[in-house]
Design a protein around this motif. Structure first.
Motif, mmCIF file in Angstrom:
data_model
loop_
_atom_site.group_PDB
_atom_site.id
_atom_site.type_symbol
_atom_site.label_atom_id
_atom_site.label_comp_id
_atom_site.label_asym_id
_atom_site.label_seq_id
_atom_site.Cartn_x
_atom_site.Cartn_y
_atom_site.Cartn_z
ATOM 1 N N UNK A 173 1.037 -1.199 0.021
ATOM 2 C CA UNK A 173 0.046 -0.004 0.039
ATOM 3 C C UNK A 173 1.016 1.198 0.083
ATOM 4 N N UNK A 174 0.734 2.197 -1.083
ATOM 5 C CA UNK A 174 1.352 3.334 -0.974
ATOM 6 C C UNK A 174 0.505 4.544 -0.636
ATOM 7 N N UNK A 175 0.691 5.292 0.377
ATOM 8 C CA UNK A 175 -0.088 6.412 0.912
ATOM 9 C C UNK A 175 0.504 7.927 0.452
ATOM 10 N N UNK A 176 -0.370 8.592 -0.392
ATOM 11 C CA UNK A 176 0.357 9.971 -0.801
ATOM 12 C C UNK A 176 -0.414 10.826 0.030
ATOM 13 N N UNK A 177 0.506 11.985 0.543
ATOM 14 C CA UNK A 177 -0.324 13.154 0.724
ATOM 15 C C UNK A 177 -0.785 14.028 -0.606
ATOM 16 N N UNK B 96 -2.061 8.666 12.919
ATOM 17 C CA UNK B 96 -2.867 7.559 13.480
ATOM 18 C C UNK B 96 -3.632 6.764 12.167
ATOM 19 N N UNK B 97 -3.893 7.451 11.027
ATOM 20 C CA UNK B 97 -4.465 6.883 10.058
ATOM 21 C C UNK B 97 -3.502 5.922 9.334
ATOM 22 N N UNK B 98 -2.104 6.219 9.372
ATOM 23 C CA UNK B 98 -1.239 5.380 8.917
ATOM 24 C C UNK B 98 -1.214 3.998 9.723
ATOM 25 N N UNK B 99 -1.161 4.280 10.942
ATOM 26 C CA UNK B 99 -1.239 3.191 11.970
ATOM 27 C C UNK B 99 -2.312 2.221 11.752
ATOM 28 N N UNK B 100 -3.522 2.968 11.607
ATOM 29 C CA UNK B 100 -4.830 2.147 11.303
ATOM 30 C C UNK B 100 -4.776 1.273 9.987
ATOM 31 N N UNK B 101 -4.178 1.630 9.269
ATOM 32 C CA UNK B 101 -3.733 1.021 7.704
ATOM 33 C C UNK B 101 -2.954 -0.271 8.225
ATOM 34 N N UNK B 102 -1.958 0.098 9.066
ATOM 35 C CA UNK B 102 -0.960 -0.875 9.379
ATOM 36 C C UNK B 102 -1.604 -1.809 10.341
ATOM 37 N N UNK C 138 -4.575 -2.808 9.830
ATOM 38 C CA UNK C 138 -5.254 -3.756 9.055
ATOM 39 C C UNK C 138 -4.425 -5.042 8.214
ATOM 40 N N UNK C 139 -2.947 -4.971 8.568
ATOM 41 C CA UNK C 139 -2.289 -5.892 8.057
ATOM 42 C C UNK C 139 -1.427 -5.538 6.924
ATOM 43 N N UNK C 140 -1.583 -4.084 6.416
ATOM 44 C CA UNK C 140 -0.754 -3.630 5.310
ATOM 45 C C UNK C 140 0.533 -3.196 5.691
ATOM 46 N N UNK C 141 1.418 -3.272 4.643
ATOM 47 C CA UNK C 141 2.631 -2.859 4.820
ATOM 48 C C UNK C 141 2.655 -1.644 3.867
ATOM 49 N N UNK C 142 2.800 -0.666 4.478
ATOM 50 C CA UNK C 142 2.652 0.916 4.117
ATOM 51 C C UNK C 142 3.904 1.809 3.729
ATOM 52 N N UNK C 143 3.886 2.076 2.552
ATOM 53 C CA UNK C 143 4.721 3.382 2.299
ATOM 54 C C UNK C 143 3.951 4.671 2.464
ATOM 55 N N UNK D 227 6.868 8.929 9.723
ATOM 56 C CA UNK D 227 7.608 7.886 10.838
ATOM 57 C C UNK D 227 7.062 6.849 11.343
ATOM 58 N N UNK D 228 5.606 6.957 10.915
ATOM 59 C CA UNK D 228 4.707 5.799 11.451
ATOM 60 C C UNK D 228 4.666 4.959 10.355
ATOM 61 N N UNK D 229 4.816 5.202 9.274
ATOM 62 C CA UNK D 229 4.843 4.285 8.077
ATOM 63 C C UNK D 229 5.987 3.140 8.169
ATOM 64 N N UNK D 230 5.776 2.034 7.533
ATOM 65 C CA UNK D 230 6.777 1.154 7.413
ATOM 66 C C UNK D 230 8.050 1.729 6.747
ATOM 67 N N UNK D 231 7.973 2.499 5.530
ATOM 68 C CA UNK D 231 8.855 3.308 5.013
ATOM 69 C C UNK D 231 8.340 4.695 4.518
#
Length: 805
Positions: free
Chosen positions: A492-496, A680-686, A688-693, A706-710
């Protein structure tokens, strides 16, 4: 017992930041004295230091630093980099890490076999470099401070070349002395016996064993003295046994007994050849960092007392005026005072098209000036320049250890003693069990020679060296090996949105005033926002300046994070911000809500303006829009092709965010999120079992990064974001996210291939050696080839190509 306690007693002076009064120093002193293992702590407010006497076995310098941080202060740290000579395999680097970690004051240590570098983190001034060098020498290695001055780099290069040439000369001599021993073996299958007399074999093999092969004895002695075994121990045990038995037979044995001079000589020659090839490959793998260093300009032309003079580039001081002539490389980061030109920044950013720069704009050191004459005021020099920071990032990434490498290090520490035990068991089994001392000897020596952990130790760092170097060429700066390794796992890639998927520079499209006076609405809105660094505020002020409107004084500024602000302009108490802020303050939007919703649904941003002086009444709104970045849709499509989900995380309203997401192809939108809630939203995604960038560019993105996996920070963004992120994208192009993930996949794939090659030789060859079917010469060749194949395989990463160049 008292003597032992005395040996464990240590004293350390830590520089402490954040103390403002005597109460601070008293509290910190009390906290430190309560720690287990601390004999006495003395905190000086005047000196901003904490002097701590403690017992080494019970608490460490890192623990003390954490205690101080927990108390609300901080310990300034520095990294001392040392060049290390004498390491031959992963066991050496692991042992050296342990030795350096035991030095009083050392917080952390990273020793990299591939780069032959040790990075030691210590409190500022707490541990002299000379102390660390002495510790390294006592461990059996050589060390010198790692420096960056051009002359010293050239001296190191000359020393490296001299050492390489000496190794090559010894290798050539070893080949000359070994060939007469090895060539007769080729004719033996045809019944032709060309073997030299045993005395001649002894005379040829002995200098190979003890003079040319002395480096193995020296390395083995130092390793054992340090309390561990390494590759040299295995080579010395195997070849010495072969040489010793053959010498015994030559001088005291009977005719017809087997000789193994050719075996001992060929093993040493082949291992030397392997190490020479490995050294060449390692130097090639480090070429990226050398190429970056070569970008530094040697000289700079400066104005001093009205006179232009050429000085070393590293001698330029901040705010000094530098003259850059057409075609010259820019020596420092700076701001243009006079002139305009086209600058080629491709070697820094990867952007192939020269960019126009004029008065007041920034230039980056190491870019190439076009056809204009520039006068530039130096803004950052030396270690803080952009190029120096890039080099430091790449060096740190190459020196850091991926999680998989830590497992390899643990394996290598027990590998050598296990192999020696296996060899002894094999020898006794063949001799006592089968009554075959010759096969017992051949099998035991073959086990020792083939089972070398060298390739295992090189498998990860060489791939990381090449991977991070190639990434840097394409404008992707990887902060540490863990970020490189983790990025390939992402699903999962999260973009601002603002500044990441959009240009980040919104413009005013139109203004709507309830009373019809659009100019007055724009004037008071711009007046309230003058001095603000927010992109929307800058756009409003720029629009008013363009229309020539005179701004009014502003006072009573009140911030409402994520929603807007309040301010007093021309005796009016204004409220400026989002629909949410208006609703919270009971500003009626009924008559305009439907029209506003329609505009917001098309991706526009509305800034509402209300007067709350007497009662809350709406004055109007300003309509702004921010265009999508070029290549954003293509980047998202590429991520989807790789099987990754995409998410937009933004504080903007859900209608505008949904419109932008639809245009780009984003899967999911999380909108109207306050800056403090992004993490907190990034943590919520993680969860859910997602590996987040997470990809962002602003200060408010730092917690989410900082909260994301990468975390990936756009280089066009803030320093805070880039400092927090594990990967920095040097250009504001979403396509670089694809490149970063691609090089991570490629590098991790190479690491797995390397570990396979490092282990497959042992998996196949050790059983053959145990069964007596593997000749020590073949074992030596296989061991040498395992290291060469691992490093050569890493070099294949140089064929990787990103889309960014």
């Amino acid at each position: 017992m008292n003597e032992r306690r005395a040996d464990m007693a240590c004293s350390l002076v830590l520089p402490v930041d954040g103390m403002t009064c005597a109460a601070c120093s008293t509290r910190l002193e009390r906290v430190l004295n309560k720690q287990p293992g601390v004999s006495e702590a003395r905190v000086s407010l005047a000196g901003n230091t904490a002097s701590v006497d403690y017992e080494k076995g019970e608490i460490t310098a890192s623990d003390l630093a954490r205690v101080i941080a927990k108390a609300g202060f901080s310990v300034r740290s520095e990294v001392i980099d040392l060049d290390i000579n004498g390491m031959t395999c992963a066991a050496c680097s692991t042992r050296l890490e342990k030795v350096l970690s035991k030095v009083s004051g050392v917080e952390s240590v990273a020793v990299n076999l591939a780069t032959e570098r040790a990075s030691i983190t210590v409190p500022v001034g707490a541990v002299p470099t000379e102390t660390l060098i002495d510790v390294v020498k006592k461990a059996g290695f050589e060390a010198r401070p790692r420096v960056s001055a051009k002359a010293q780099r050239e001296a190191q290069a000359r020393e490296e070349q001299r050492r390489t040439q000496a190794e090559l000369n010894k290798l050539r001599l070893a080949v000359v002395l070994t060939l007469p021993l090895a060539l007769p073996m080729l004719f033996m299958p045809f019944g032709v016996d060309l073997m030299l007399p045993s005395l001649w074999q002894f005379l040829l093999a002995t200098p190979v064993q003890f003079w040319i092969g002395w480096r193995f004895y020296d390395g083995a002695f130092k390793s054992l003295r340090g309390g561990a075994g390494n590759m040299d121990v295995l080579v010395v045990l195997g070849t010495t046994a072969a040489w010793a038995l053959s010498s015994w037979v030559t001088f005291f044995g009977g005719a017809g007994e087997a000789l193994y001079f050719e075996g001992s000589a060929m093993v040493i020659t082949l291992v030397l050849f392997g190490k020479w090839m490995e050294g060449r490959a390692k130097r090639n793998a480090a070429s990226a960092i050398h190429a970056l260093m070569d970008l530094r300009s040697d000289t700079a032309r400066v104005e001093r007392d009205g006179i232009a003079m050429d000085i070393p580039a590293e001698s330029v001081i901040q705010n000094e005026v530098v003259i850059i002539r057409p075609g010259e490389r820019v020596p420092v980061d700076g701001r243009i005072l006079e002139g305009e030109s086209q600058l080629d920044e491709s070697l820094i950013t990867g952007e192939p098209i020269p960019v126009a720069r004029g008065e007041g704009e920034l230039v980056t050191g190491a870019s190439v000036n076009g056809d204009g004459l520039l006068k530039v005021q130096a803004t950052t020099v030396g270690a803080e320049s952009t190029l120096s920071r890039i080099i430091r990032l790449v060096e740190d990434a190459q020196a850091s250890k991926a999680p998989v490498q830590r497992l390899v290090d643990r394996i290598s520490t027990i590998f050598v003693p296990v192999v020696v035990v296996i060899s002894l068991v094999v020898f006794l089994g063949w001799w006592l069990g089968a009554g075959d001392p010759e096969t017992a000897f051949v099998a035991a020596v073959s086990v020792l020679v083939i089972a070398c952990p060298c390739a295992l130790g090189l498998a990860t760092p060489t791939a990381i060296m090449v991977g991070t170097g190639m990434a840097a060429r394409y404008g992707v700066l990887i902060k540490d090996a863990e970020a490189l390794e983790q990025a390939h796992r992402a699903d999962t890639v999260v973009f601002d949105k603002t500044g990441t998927l959009t240009r980040g520079t919104p413009g005013v499209e139109t203004c709507f005033a309830v009373d019809g006076d659009v100019e007055n609405l724009l004037r008071i809105a711009a007046s309230a926002q003058q001095g603000s660094e927010h992109p929307l505020a800058k756009a409003v002020v720029a629009e008013s300046n363009e229309k020539g409107l005179a701004l009014l004084p502003v006072s009573g500024f009140t911030n409402h994070p994520g929603r807007g602000f309040g301010a007093t302009v021309d005796e009016m108490k204004l409220l400026i911000g989002s629909r949410r802020l208006m609703e919270e303050r009971d500003v009626a939007l009924t008559d305009w809500a439907e029209q506003a919703a329609l505009l917001e649904s098309t991706g526009h941003t509305l800034v509402w303006i209300a007067d709350t002086t007497a009662s809350s009444r709406l004055l109007g709104y300003i309509l702004l829009s921010d265009g999508v970045r070029a290549g954003a849709a293509e980047a998202v499509a590429d991520l989807h092709c790789k099987g990754l989900d995409t998410v937009m995380l933004t504080g903007d309203n859900r209608y505008g965010a949904a419109s932008i997401a639809s245009a780009i192809g984003i899967d999911r939108v999380i909108a109207e999120v306050l800056p403090g809630d992004k993490a907190a939203e990034v943590e919520r995604l993680r969860n859910e079992g997602k590996h987040v960038i997470m990809v962002g560019d602003g200060i408010n993105d730092a917690p989410a990064l900082a909260a994301a996996g990468v975390g990936m920070a756009m280089g066009s963004g803030t320093d805070v974001a880039m400092h927090t992120a594990g990967i920095t994208l040097m250009r504001g192009e979403p396509g670089l996210v694809v490149d970063a993930i691609s090089i991570s996949h490629a590098t991790y794939h190479k690491i797995r291939q390397n570990l396979f090659w490092a282990l497959i030789y042992n998996v196949i060859a050790i059983p053959l050696a145990v069964s007596g079917l593997l000749n020590p010469v073949i074992a030596g060749a296989a061991m040498a080839m395992s290291s060469v194949s691992v490093v050569s395989n890493s070099l294949l990463l140089k064929r990787w190509r990103g889309k960014g160049k």
